[in-house]
Design a protein around this motif. Structure first.
Motif, PDB file in Angstrom:
ATOM      1  N   GLU A  54      32.041 104.146 -51.123  1.00  0.00           N
ATOM      2  CA  GLU A  54      33.314 103.727 -51.700  1.00  0.00           C
ATOM      3  C   GLU A  54      34.480 104.159 -50.806  1.00  0.00           C
ATOM      4  OE1 GLU A  54      34.491 104.545 -56.047  1.00  0.00           O
ATOM      5  OE2 GLU A  54      35.598 106.049 -54.898  1.00  0.00           O
ATOM      6  N   LYS A  55      34.426 105.398 -50.344  1.00  0.00           N
ATOM      7  CA  LYS A  55      35.485 105.931 -49.467  1.00  0.00           C
ATOM      8  C   LYS A  55      35.599 105.108 -48.196  1.00  0.00           C
ATOM      9  CE  LYS A  55      36.813 110.135 -46.953  1.00  0.00           C
ATOM     10  NZ  LYS A  55      36.438 111.557 -46.686  1.00  0.00           N
ATOM     11  N   LEU A  56      34.459 104.791 -47.571  1.00  0.00           N
ATOM     12  CA  LEU A  56      34.481 103.993 -46.344  1.00  0.00           C
ATOM     13  C   LEU A  56      34.958 102.577 -46.616  1.00  0.00           C
ATOM     14  CD1 LEU A  56      31.185 105.204 -44.626  1.00  0.00           C
ATOM     15  CD2 LEU A  56      33.533 105.961 -44.199  1.00  0.00           C
ATOM     16  N   ALA A  57      34.545 102.017 -47.757  1.00  0.00           N
ATOM     17  CA  ALA A  57      34.978 100.664 -48.115  1.00  0.00           C
ATOM     18  C   ALA A  57      36.499 100.595 -48.224  1.00  0.00           C
ATOM     19  CB  ALA A  57      34.331 100.237 -49.431  1.00  0.00           C
ATOM     20  N   VAL A  58      37.073 101.563 -48.931  1.00  0.00           N
ATOM     21  CA  VAL A  58      38.519 101.550 -49.152  1.00  0.00           C
ATOM     22  C   VAL A  58      39.275 101.791 -47.848  1.00  0.00           C
ATOM     23  CG1 VAL A  58      40.403 102.784 -50.288  1.00  0.00           C
ATOM     24  CG2 VAL A  58      38.331 102.229 -51.573  1.00  0.00           C
ATOM     25  N   ASN A  59      38.758 102.671 -47.001  1.00  0.00           N
ATOM     26  CA  ASN A  59      39.479 103.056 -45.788  1.00  0.00           C
ATOM     27  C   ASN A  59      39.306 102.089 -44.624  1.00  0.00           C
ATOM     28  OD1 ASN A  59      40.740 105.429 -46.750  1.00  0.00           O
ATOM     29  ND2 ASN A  59      38.842 106.577 -46.513  1.00  0.00           N
ATOM     30  N   TYR A  60      38.226 101.294 -44.618  1.00  0.00           N
ATOM     31  CA  TYR A  60      37.959 100.443 -43.462  1.00  0.00           C
ATOM     32  C   TYR A  60      38.058  98.942 -43.757  1.00  0.00           C
ATOM     33  CZ  TYR A  60      36.633 104.422 -40.615  1.00  0.00           C
ATOM     34  OH  TYR A  60      36.665 105.586 -39.891  1.00  0.00           O
ATOM     35  N   ALA A  61      38.051  98.536 -45.008  1.00  0.00           N
ATOM     36  CA  ALA A  61      38.213  97.114 -45.308  1.00  0.00           C
ATOM     37  C   ALA A  61      39.644  96.679 -45.016  1.00  0.00           C
ATOM     38  CB  ALA A  61      37.873  96.844 -46.771  1.00  0.00           C
TER      39      ALA A  61
ATOM     40  N   GLN B 218      44.603 101.956 -59.999  1.00  0.00           N
ATOM     41  CA  GLN B 218      45.355 103.213 -59.998  1.00  0.00           C
ATOM     42  C   GLN B 218      44.527 104.352 -59.414  1.00  0.00           C
ATOM     43  OE1 GLN B 218      46.312 103.359 -64.172  1.00  0.00           O
ATOM     44  NE2 GLN B 218      48.212 102.189 -63.929  1.00  0.00           N
ATOM     45  N   TYR B 219      43.222 104.344 -59.705  1.00  0.00           N
ATOM     46  CA  TYR B 219      42.329 105.354 -59.142  1.00  0.00           C
ATOM     47  C   TYR B 219      42.330 105.282 -57.614  1.00  0.00           C
ATOM     48  CZ  TYR B 219      37.788 106.954 -57.361  1.00  0.00           C
ATOM     49  OH  TYR B 219      36.791 107.514 -56.610  1.00  0.00           O
ATOM     50  N   VAL B 220      42.223 104.083 -57.062  1.00  0.00           N
ATOM     51  CA  VAL B 220      42.205 103.916 -55.610  1.00  0.00           C
ATOM     52  C   VAL B 220      43.515 104.392 -55.003  1.00  0.00           C
ATOM     53  CG1 VAL B 220      42.124 102.203 -53.739  1.00  0.00           C
ATOM     54  CG2 VAL B 220      40.533 102.032 -55.661  1.00  0.00           C
ATOM     55  N   ARG B 221      44.598 104.097 -55.649  1.00  0.00           N
ATOM     56  CA  ARG B 221      45.907 104.523 -55.140  1.00  0.00           C
ATOM     57  C   ARG B 221      46.038 106.050 -55.186  1.00  0.00           C
ATOM     58  NH1 ARG B 221      49.191 101.704 -58.442  1.00  0.00           N
ATOM     59  NH2 ARG B 221      49.180  99.909 -57.044  1.00  0.00           N
ATOM     60  N   ASN B 222      45.580 106.642 -56.290  1.00  0.00           N
ATOM     61  CA  ASN B 222      45.725 108.091 -56.456  1.00  0.00           C
ATOM     62  C   ASN B 222      44.798 108.877 -55.529  1.00  0.00           C
ATOM     63  OD1 ASN B 222      47.617 107.653 -58.464  1.00  0.00           O
ATOM     64  ND2 ASN B 222      46.147 107.865 -60.140  1.00  0.00           N
ATOM     65  N   VAL B 223      43.554 108.395 -55.373  1.00  0.00           N
ATOM     66  CA  VAL B 223      42.550 109.149 -54.615  1.00  0.00           C
ATOM     67  C   VAL B 223      42.647 108.875 -53.120  1.00  0.00           C
ATOM     68  CG1 VAL B 223      40.060 109.475 -54.243  1.00  0.00           C
ATOM     69  CG2 VAL B 223      40.980 109.310 -56.572  1.00  0.00           C
ATOM     70  N   TYR B 224      42.887 107.605 -52.742  1.00  0.00           N
ATOM     71  CA  TYR B 224      42.825 107.228 -51.326  1.00  0.00           C
ATOM     72  C   TYR B 224      44.178 106.819 -50.738  1.00  0.00           C
ATOM     73  CZ  TYR B 224      37.828 106.997 -52.409  1.00  0.00           C
ATOM     74  OH  TYR B 224      36.550 107.289 -52.807  1.00  0.00           O
ATOM     75  N   SER B 225      45.216 106.777 -51.564  1.00  0.00           N
ATOM     76  CA  SER B 225      46.550 106.345 -51.115  1.00  0.00           C
ATOM     77  C   SER B 225      46.502 104.958 -50.488  1.00  0.00           C
ATOM     78  CB  SER B 225      47.134 107.358 -50.115  1.00  0.00           C
ATOM     79  OG  SER B 225      47.260 108.626 -50.710  1.00  0.00           O
ATOM     80  N   VAL B 226      45.710 104.097 -51.096  1.00  0.00           N
ATOM     81  CA  VAL B 226      45.563 102.715 -50.636  1.00  0.00           C
ATOM     82  C   VAL B 226      45.916 101.783 -51.792  1.00  0.00           C
ATOM     83  CG1 VAL B 226      43.903 100.944 -49.898  1.00  0.00           C
ATOM     84  CG2 VAL B 226      43.810 103.248 -48.920  1.00  0.00           C
ATOM     85  N   ASP B 227      46.707 100.765 -51.505  1.00  0.00           N
ATOM     86  CA  ASP B 227      47.016  99.745 -52.503  1.00  0.00           C
ATOM     87  C   ASP B 227      45.963  98.649 -52.434  1.00  0.00           C
ATOM     88  OD1 ASP B 227      49.350 100.901 -53.530  1.00  0.00           O
ATOM     89  OD2 ASP B 227      50.539 100.108 -51.868  1.00  0.00           O
TER      90      ASP B 227
END
Length: 356
Positions: free
Chosen positions: A134-141, A153-162
């Motif tokens: 999940e972390k790699l998906a959010v950071n590299y997609a 909201q979870y993605v924004r709070n945990v990974y600072s990604v919109d």
């Protein structure tokens, strides 16, 4: 533009939410893009070459279970050779996205689904792997999609990604009247009943719901699921199948029969506690069913806080005993209004198309 969709069992859809999503993406967008859908050859005895204008490419692995990671990886590296954009449904194959982005400039879009790593069915290593994927998906997609505002909201709070918010459609479901054949096969449907269809897993609170209905015999419960898939399901069926007001059915693959049973229920019970926007919930909303849903933020968000909610057996029993018919009718109408506005495939596919 050439687009590949990976991470599903395949087409025609006959499994779950991602397959239904793929069905309608190809139906609405198949004439606009050159779409390839990766399918599991283990599931389809008849292997179509095309469907809804999309090319079907088969991988000789199971799309679910222990082979799912390899299935996604093989699909992904195959697609990299010839497409412009890859839509990945789920995160299990995203473990290699750092490598993919290092060797390719293809556009990668990932629908991260629910928080799969939180599901009770996974062991410690599987949970770690899914969380890391999940972390790699959010950071590299290039683009991340969530199907529920709580996940967004979870993605924004945990990974600072919109991430983009795109739910599921429900207007493929239709109300159907009972046929004599269905009444003959399931005579208990002539009485008033609550209904639930789901995978028989702990996070769907099947045990809680069965126990509540066993203690409140005034309303029948009809539940459809894969009881033989796990010891959890087998044990529950062994314990509750003998309860007079509980009817436990194995998976029903005839959509017309399933639609008849679901369309005519007195009440729809939704016990999911994990994931985001659940397809079976939005389908029940579109069918204008009164809904009792497990009290978690995902379900409250999907139903715009307008269903009725329970958190344990006692609350569910109290709701069964005390909710008035007029209140159920109000909830049903509100569910339909929300579904008409938010959960149509025309809206959903246009949202996806804007990302491609």
């Amino acid at each position: 533009m050439k687009l590949a969709i990976i991470g599903t069992v395949g087409l025609p859809a006959k499994y779950g939410g991602f397959e239904t999503l793929t069905e309608y993406l190809t139906k609405h967008l198949g004439g606009k893009y050159a779409i390839t859908v990766y399918c599991s050859s283990k599931v389809y005895a008849k292997k179509l070459k095309t469907y809804n204008g999309a090319r079907l490419k088969y991988i000789p692995l199971q799309a679910n279970g222990v082979q799912s990671i390899l299935y996604d990886l093989v699909s992904l590296f195959s697609a990299l050779r010839y497409v412009d954009t890859i839509l990945i449904l789920g995160v299990s194959g995203c473990i290699v996205l750092p490598l993919v982005k290092a060797i390719s400039n293809k556009k990668i879009i990932v629908n991260i689904d629910g928080l799969e790593w939180k599901r009770a069915k996974w062991g410690k290593f599987a949970k770690w792997f899914l969380k890391y994927s999940e972390k790699l998906a959010v950071n590299y997609a290039d683009t991340v999609i969530s199907d529920n505002k709580v996940i967004q909201q979870y993605v924004r709070n945990v990974y600072s990604v919109d991430c983009e918010l795109i739910a599921y459609g429900a207007n493929h479901t239709n109300k159907e009247k009972f046929t004599d054949e269905v009444f003959k096969q399931y005579s208990f449907l002539k009485d008033r009943y609550a209904f639930k269809v789901c995978r028989i897993e702990p996070e769907n609170n099947v045990h809680m719901i069965l126990e509540a209905f066993s203690r409140y015999p005034d309303v029948n419960l009809v539940m459809v699921g894969n009881w033989q898939k796990s010891k959890y399901g087998q044990d529950l069926k062994g314990k509750y199948a003998i309860v007079k007001n509980i009817h436990l059915l194995n998976p029903i693959y005839d959509q017309h029969i399933l639609n008849q049973i679901r369309s005519n229920c007195y009440l729809y019970i939704h016990g999911h506690s994990a994931g985001g926007t659940n397809p079976s919930l939005v389908e029940a909303m579109y069918l204008e069913l009164p809904i009792f849903a497990y009290k978690v933020n995902y379900n409250k968000e999907t139903t715009a806080c307008s269903a009725l909610y329970f958190k344990d057996e006692k609350e569910l029993i109290d709701m069964l005993a005390n909710t008035k018919e007029e209140d159920l009718s109000k909830v049903a109408r509100k569910m339909k209004d929300i579904a008409d506005e938010k959960y149509s495939w025309e809206v959903i596919t246009n949202q996806y198309a804007s990302l491609f």
